[in-house]
Design a protein around this motif. Structure first.
Motif, PDB file in Angstrom:
ATOM      1  N   ALA A 252     -54.017 -21.183-149.492  1.00 59.00           N
ATOM      2  CA  ALA A 252     -52.651 -21.118-148.993  1.00 59.00           C
ATOM      3  C   ALA A 252     -51.922 -19.925-149.591  1.00 59.00           C
ATOM      4  O   ALA A 252     -51.153 -19.226-148.904  1.00 59.00           O
ATOM      5  N   VAL A 253     -52.151 -19.662-150.872  1.00 61.00           N
ATOM      6  CA  VAL A 253     -51.506 -18.518-151.530  1.00 61.00           C
ATOM      7  C   VAL A 253     -52.007 -17.212-150.915  1.00 61.00           C
ATOM      8  O   VAL A 253     -51.226 -16.265-150.648  1.00 61.00           O
ATOM      9  N   LEU A 254     -53.339 -17.115-150.663  1.00 57.94           N
ATOM     10  CA  LEU A 254     -53.896 -15.909-150.062  1.00 57.94           C
ATOM     11  C   LEU A 254     -53.315 -15.660-148.681  1.00 57.94           C
ATOM     12  O   LEU A 254     -52.972 -14.520-148.321  1.00 57.94           O
ATOM     13  N   GLU A 255     -53.166 -16.728-147.897  1.00 55.85           N
ATOM     14  CA  GLU A 255     -52.592 -16.597-146.557  1.00 55.85           C
ATOM     15  C   GLU A 255     -51.138 -16.160-146.652  1.00 55.85           C
ATOM     16  O   GLU A 255     -50.676 -15.321-145.841  1.00 55.85           O
TER      17      GLU A 255
ATOM     18  N   LEU B  36     -49.836 -14.271-149.002  1.00 58.35           N
ATOM     19  CA  LEU B  36     -49.839 -12.856-149.382  1.00 58.35           C
ATOM     20  C   LEU B  36     -50.149 -11.951-148.191  1.00 58.35           C
ATOM     21  O   LEU B  36     -49.533 -10.876-148.008  1.00 58.35           O
ATOM     22  N   ARG B  37     -51.097 -12.379-147.354  1.00 57.19           N
ATOM     23  CA  ARG B  37     -51.430 -11.592-146.167  1.00 57.19           C
ATOM     24  C   ARG B  37     -50.255 -11.524-145.214  1.00 57.19           C
ATOM     25  O   ARG B  37     -49.970 -10.462-144.623  1.00 57.19           O
ATOM     26  N   SER B  38     -49.577 -12.667-145.084  1.00 53.29           N
ATOM     27  CA  SER B  38     -48.422 -12.690-144.185  1.00 53.29           C
ATOM     28  C   SER B  38     -47.330 -11.761-144.689  1.00 53.29           C
ATOM     29  O   SER B  38     -46.671 -11.030-143.907  1.00 53.29           O
ATOM     30  N   LYS B  39     -47.161 -11.755-146.012  1.00 52.72           N
ATOM     31  CA  LYS B  39     -46.140 -10.869-146.588  1.00 52.72           C
ATOM     32  C   LYS B  39     -46.536  -9.414-146.397  1.00 52.72           C
ATOM     33  O   LYS B  39     -45.678  -8.549-146.092  1.00 52.72           O
ATOM     34  N   LEU B  40     -47.853  -9.115-146.531  1.00 51.76           N
ATOM     35  CA  LEU B  40     -48.320  -7.737-146.346  1.00 51.76           C
ATOM     36  C   LEU B  40     -48.083  -7.273-144.920  1.00 51.76           C
ATOM     37  O   LEU B  40     -47.642  -6.146-144.668  1.00 51.76           O
ATOM     38  N   ARG B  41     -48.328  -8.160-143.967  1.00 52.41           N
ATOM     39  CA  ARG B  41     -48.125  -7.795-142.550  1.00 52.41           C
ATOM     40  C   ARG B  41     -46.644  -7.557-142.285  1.00 52.41           C
ATOM     41  O   ARG B  41     -46.258  -6.646-141.554  1.00 52.41           O
ATOM     42  N   THR B  42     -45.797  -8.377-142.902  1.00 49.42           N
ATOM     43  CA  THR B  42     -44.359  -8.217-142.710  1.00 49.42           C
ATOM     44  C   THR B  42     -43.884  -6.891-143.258  1.00 49.42           C
ATOM     45  O   THR B  42     -43.066  -6.179-142.652  1.00 49.42           O
ATOM     46  N   ASP B  43     -44.399  -6.517-144.447  1.00 48.98           N
ATOM     47  CA  ASP B  43     -43.988  -5.241-145.080  1.00 48.98           C
ATOM     48  C   ASP B  43     -44.479  -4.062-144.263  1.00 48.98           C
ATOM     49  O   ASP B  43     -43.755  -3.026-144.114  1.00 48.98           O
TER      50      ASP B  43
END
Length: 227
Positions: free
Chosen positions: A212-215, A217-224
């Motif tokens: 869940a934490v990895l997902e 982080l990926r979502s935050k990376l895509r947003t940035d």
């Protein structure tokens, strides 16, 4: 010398007799109490019989007095009618009844004094018998305690203390084990109801997981990147 041997023999016999009495004192006391109890019961029955006999004498006295009064009334009627010979005959019978009445009265007075004395003796014997039986119960308990000390061997006399020490050690070990279990329970608490349901696949996760934490982080990376 022969006289000395005889004296020693008598002394040894007397000591042996005393030792037997001491060894079986409680048994002897029990038998003596049984015998005195039987004797006391016989005394009570004799007293009850004596009192019953006095009651019978009392009834007999009443009958004698009633007959005497009846004859006296009839003798007066005979005298009034001029029948002196019948009145004289009745007077003789009345005299005999009065003599019997006086004898019964005197006997009852003596008997009353004797019954009072017997009552006092029986009352005193009853009190002493009760004291004996109470004392016997106390003596039996004391004798049991004495025999416990006498019959214990030298190597066994610390048995109670050793058992108490063992019990203390056992209680200490049990207390230590209980403390250890409590500490382990605090360090590893049990699963809650929600956690048990989650483990069985019911509902969302109640605790964060690596996936869940990895997902996230990926979502935050895509947003940035999109920004």
């Amino acid at each position: 010398m022969l006289k000395l041997f005889r004296l020693l023999a008598r002394g040894a016999a007397a000591r042996a007799e005393e030792e037997v009495i001491d060894r079986h004192a409680l048994l002897i006391l029990d038998q003596q109490i049984r015998e005195t109890r039987v004797s006391l019961e016989r005394s009570r029955l004799a007293l009850a019989s004596a009192v019953a006999g006095d009651k019978a004498e009392e009834r007999r006295l009443s009958q004698v007095e009633a007959r005497s009064a009846d004859l006296e009334e009839r003798a007066l009627a005979a005298l009034a009618a001029g029948r002196d010979e019948l009145a004289a005959e009745a007077a003789d019978a009345i005299a005999e009844l009065e003599a019997e009445r006086d004898a019964i009265g005197e006997a009852r007075l003596r008997f009353a004094r004797e019954v009072a004395r017997i009552r006092a003796v029986v009352a005193d014997a009853t009190r002493r018998q009760n004291e004996l039986e109470r004392g016997r119960r106390i003596a039996a308990a004391a004798e049991a305690a004495r025999r416990l000390g006498i019959q214990a061997h030298a190597n066994d006399r610390a048995t109670l203390k050793e058992a108490e020490a063992t019990l203390s050690r056992l209680r200490a070990l049990q207390a230590e084990a209980a403390d250890t279990e409590a500490a382990l329970a605090e360090m590893e608490p049990g699963l809650s109801v929600a956690e048990r349901l989650e483990r069985e696949g019911f509902g969302s996760s109640t605790r964060p997981s690596g996936g869940a934490v990895l997902e996230r982080l990926r979502s935050k990376l895509r947003t940035d990147a999109a920004a």
